[in-house]
Write a protein that holds these residues in place. Structure first.
Motif, PDB file in Angstrom:
ATOM      1  N   ARG A  27       0.853  -1.192   0.000  1.00  0.00           N
ATOM      2  CA  ARG A  27       0.000   0.000   0.000  1.00  0.00           C
ATOM      3  C   ARG A  27       0.888   1.241   0.000  1.00  0.00           C
ATOM      4  O   ARG A  27       0.827   2.073   0.898  1.00  0.00           O
ATOM      5  CB  ARG A  27      -0.931   0.001   1.229  1.00  0.00           C
ATOM      6  CG  ARG A  27      -1.965  -1.111   1.255  1.00  0.00           C
ATOM      7  CD  ARG A  27      -3.005  -0.917   0.158  1.00  0.00           C
ATOM      8  NE  ARG A  27      -3.999  -1.996   0.172  1.00  0.00           N
ATOM      9  CZ  ARG A  27      -3.888  -3.116  -0.518  1.00  0.00           C
ATOM     10  NH1 ARG A  27      -2.815  -3.340  -1.257  1.00  0.00           N
ATOM     11  NH2 ARG A  27      -4.836  -4.029  -0.474  1.00  0.00           N
ATOM     12  N   CYS A  31       1.265   5.409  -4.391  1.00  0.00           N
ATOM     13  CA  CYS A  31       0.503   4.633  -5.367  1.00  0.00           C
ATOM     14  C   CYS A  31      -0.974   4.496  -5.019  1.00  0.00           C
ATOM     15  O   CYS A  31      -1.813   4.482  -5.909  1.00  0.00           O
ATOM     16  CB  CYS A  31       1.132   3.246  -5.521  1.00  0.00           C
ATOM     17  SG  CYS A  31       0.388   2.236  -6.817  1.00  0.00           S
ATOM     18  N   MET A  32      -1.292   4.370  -3.740  1.00  0.00           N
ATOM     19  CA  MET A  32      -2.694   4.209  -3.377  1.00  0.00           C
ATOM     20  C   MET A  32      -2.908   4.605  -1.919  1.00  0.00           C
ATOM     21  O   MET A  32      -1.964   4.654  -1.129  1.00  0.00           O
ATOM     22  CB  MET A  32      -3.172   2.781  -3.624  1.00  0.00           C
ATOM     23  CG  MET A  32      -2.528   1.716  -2.770  1.00  0.00           C
ATOM     24  SD  MET A  32      -3.283   0.080  -3.041  1.00  0.00           S
ATOM     25  CE  MET A  32      -2.607  -0.375  -4.635  1.00  0.00           C
ATOM     26  N   ILE A  37      -7.549   0.363  -2.901  1.00  0.00           N
ATOM     27  CA  ILE A  37      -8.453   0.819  -3.942  1.00  0.00           C
ATOM     28  C   ILE A  37      -9.477  -0.273  -4.221  1.00  0.00           C
ATOM     29  O   ILE A  37      -9.309  -1.413  -3.805  1.00  0.00           O
ATOM     30  CB  ILE A  37      -7.683   1.147  -5.251  1.00  0.00           C
ATOM     31  CG1 ILE A  37      -6.917  -0.096  -5.739  1.00  0.00           C
ATOM     32  CG2 ILE A  37      -6.744   2.327  -5.044  1.00  0.00           C
ATOM     33  CD1 ILE A  37      -6.234   0.079  -7.069  1.00  0.00           C
ATOM     34  N   ASN A 195      -1.945   8.292  -7.213  1.00  0.00           N
ATOM     35  CA  ASN A 195      -1.955   7.619  -5.918  1.00  0.00           C
ATOM     36  C   ASN A 195      -3.362   7.389  -5.389  1.00  0.00           C
ATOM     37  O   ASN A 195      -3.527   7.021  -4.234  1.00  0.00           O
ATOM     38  CB  ASN A 195      -1.145   8.441  -4.906  1.00  0.00           C
ATOM     39  CG  ASN A 195      -1.596   9.885  -4.857  1.00  0.00           C
ATOM     40  OD1 ASN A 195      -2.788  10.151  -4.767  1.00  0.00           O
ATOM     41  ND2 ASN A 195      -0.665  10.814  -4.939  1.00  0.00           N
ATOM     42  N   GLY A 196      -4.371   7.618  -6.220  1.00  0.00           N
ATOM     43  CA  GLY A 196      -5.751   7.440  -5.783  1.00  0.00           C
ATOM     44  C   GLY A 196      -6.310   8.619  -5.036  1.00  0.00           C
ATOM     45  O   GLY A 196      -7.486   8.633  -4.681  1.00  0.00           O
ATOM     46  N   GLU A 197      -5.473   9.654  -4.814  1.00  0.00           N
ATOM     47  CA  GLU A 197      -5.906  10.819  -4.049  1.00  0.00           C
ATOM     48  C   GLU A 197      -5.617  12.134  -4.763  1.00  0.00           C
ATOM     49  O   GLU A 197      -6.329  13.107  -4.612  1.00  0.00           O
ATOM     50  CB  GLU A 197      -5.199  10.840  -2.685  1.00  0.00           C
ATOM     51  CG  GLU A 197      -5.486   9.624  -1.831  1.00  0.00           C
ATOM     52  CD  GLU A 197      -4.622   9.582  -0.578  1.00  0.00           C
ATOM     53  OE1 GLU A 197      -5.198   9.382   0.505  1.00  0.00           O
ATOM     54  OE2 GLU A 197      -3.388   9.744  -0.681  1.00  0.00           O
ATOM     55  N   GLU A 325      -5.896   8.850 -10.386  1.00  0.00           N
ATOM     56  CA  GLU A 325      -6.116   7.418 -10.289  1.00  0.00           C
ATOM     57  C   GLU A 325      -4.863   6.717  -9.754  1.00  0.00           C
ATOM     58  O   GLU A 325      -3.759   7.230  -9.877  1.00  0.00           O
ATOM     59  CB  GLU A 325      -6.519   6.824 -11.643  1.00  0.00           C
ATOM     60  CG  GLU A 325      -5.542   7.056 -12.767  1.00  0.00           C
ATOM     61  CD  GLU A 325      -5.888   8.245 -13.636  1.00  0.00           C
ATOM     62  OE1 GLU A 325      -6.264   9.296 -13.071  1.00  0.00           O
ATOM     63  OE2 GLU A 325      -5.777   8.140 -14.867  1.00  0.00           O
ATOM     64  N   SER A 326      -5.058   5.562  -9.171  1.00  0.00           N
ATOM     65  CA  SER A 326      -3.930   4.812  -8.639  1.00  0.00           C
ATOM     66  C   SER A 326      -3.084   4.259  -9.778  1.00  0.00           C
ATOM     67  O   SER A 326      -3.598   3.791 -10.790  1.00  0.00           O
ATOM     68  CB  SER A 326      -4.422   3.653  -7.769  1.00  0.00           C
ATOM     69  OG  SER A 326      -3.358   2.773  -7.470  1.00  0.00           O
TER      70      SER A 326
END
Length: 332
Positions: A27, A31-32, A37, A195-197, A325-326
């Motif tokens: 994690r 990246c996320m 995710i 990184n998804g954020e 996006e991740s």
């Protein structure tokens, strides 16, 4: 005569980055999110048979180098058989793999036997505690086992180290020191917003120029090496070291003018640039019964409308589709 594939800016496209899964057992901060995710249903992923068909088709169009990525590719079952199938394609000259190394050590002998050209090992620190802080998992020893196995079996090894303010700046010099004892390339990568954020910083301080300046403080005699064609990294040699150091301007995007690569995500989306929002879905074409000729024509149309660089690709996404996006969903 082997065919060559070009985009609308005259750049030859010879390199495919193929992501086989969006799943990962780490994690990583860059990246996320810590909670992970939402993974795609398995039936939405390209099958191995579909991927072999695609790589075979693209190899006849001019692709001769493939990098297998994820997520973490070795989480997907039966990966060695898939890699072996790719290795039997006549027009593919190189198969490379990017892995986090957590489940890879035992597979290294088999990778060496099938002729895998190189492995990029994701490793952002040599400190066990900081490894846990960055990845949120206690897998440092497993990654180092993979590193040692790669060296032992003579597989060309590159270490990918994402440079993150407040996370691993103290690791840059120890990472560079790895090249003193080992014939590896340590590549320092600017952090990106995948990184998804979204972007972690208002302004990126640790860009390629500052990374180099930091290295020069410790290694004032560091020498510039010639960069291979279409290289994403600026490459350097520290006198007396066996290996080399690279710096990848992944966020400032100074290498776009010679970009020779395309990406296919785990669910089959073609990305002609890391920063675009996806061009079309190959999986849907295949499952609708498209012929190889129809798929090839769709690829050619996409490359004929490719963004000039990552900045243009990002602008084309529009204001309602920010880059966040991740990387696991895109393919690292």
């Amino acid at each position: 005569m082997k065919k060559a594939l070009y985009d609308n800016h005259g750049r030859q496209i010879s390199y495919l980055r193929l992501a086989v899964t969006d799943r990962c057992n780490l994690r990583c901060f860059y990246c996320m999110p810590e909670e992970g995710i939402k993974y795609m249903p398995r039936e939405d992923l390209l099958t191995y048979e579909e991927m072999v068909r695609l790589v075979s088709l693209l190899s006849k169009m001019g692709i001769d180098k493939v990098r297998i990525t994820g997520g973490e590719p070795f989480i997907r079952k039966d990966m060695p058989n898939f890699l072996a199938a790719l290795s039997r394609l006549d027009d593919i000259q190189q198969i490379n793999i990017t892995t986090n190394g957590t489940t890879t050590a035992d597979l290294v002998p088999e990778l060496a036997r099938m002729g895998i050209h190189s492995v990029n090992l994701s490793l952002d620190t040599l400190d066990r505690d900081r490894f846990f802080q960055i990845t949120r998992r206690d897998s440092f020893d497993k990654v180092m086992e993979t590193f040692e196995a790669l060296l032992q079996h003579g597989i060309k090894t590159k270490i990918n180290c994402v440079v993150m303010a407040g996370q691993n700046i103290q690791d840059l010099i120890p990472m560079a020191e790895l090249t003193r004892r080992h014939p590896v390339s340590v590549r320092f990568i600017e952090e990106m917003p995948f990184n998804g954020e979204g972007q972690h910083y208002d302004q990126l301080h640790w860009h390629h120029a500052n990374i180099l300046a930091h290295l020069k403080e410790q290694f004032p005699d560091i020498e510039k090496l010639p960069d291979p064609p279409s290289s994403t990294s600026y490459n350097y040699q520290i006198p007396g070291h066996q290996g080399s150091v690279g710096i990848i301007a992944a966020y400032t995007r100074t290498f776009c003018g010679t970009c020779n690569r395309i990406r296919i995500t785990p669910q089959g989306t073609l990305k002609t640039c890391l920063y675009d929002n996806g061009v079309f879905n190959i999986r849907d074409l295949i499952r609708a019964g498209a012929t190889d000729e129809q798929i090839a024509t769709t690829f050619l149309d996409a490359l004929g409308n490719r963004a000039r660089d990552g900045w243009e690709a990002e602008r084309n996404r529009g204001f309602n589709v920010p880059v966040k996006e991740s990387m696991a969903k895109i393919g690292g």
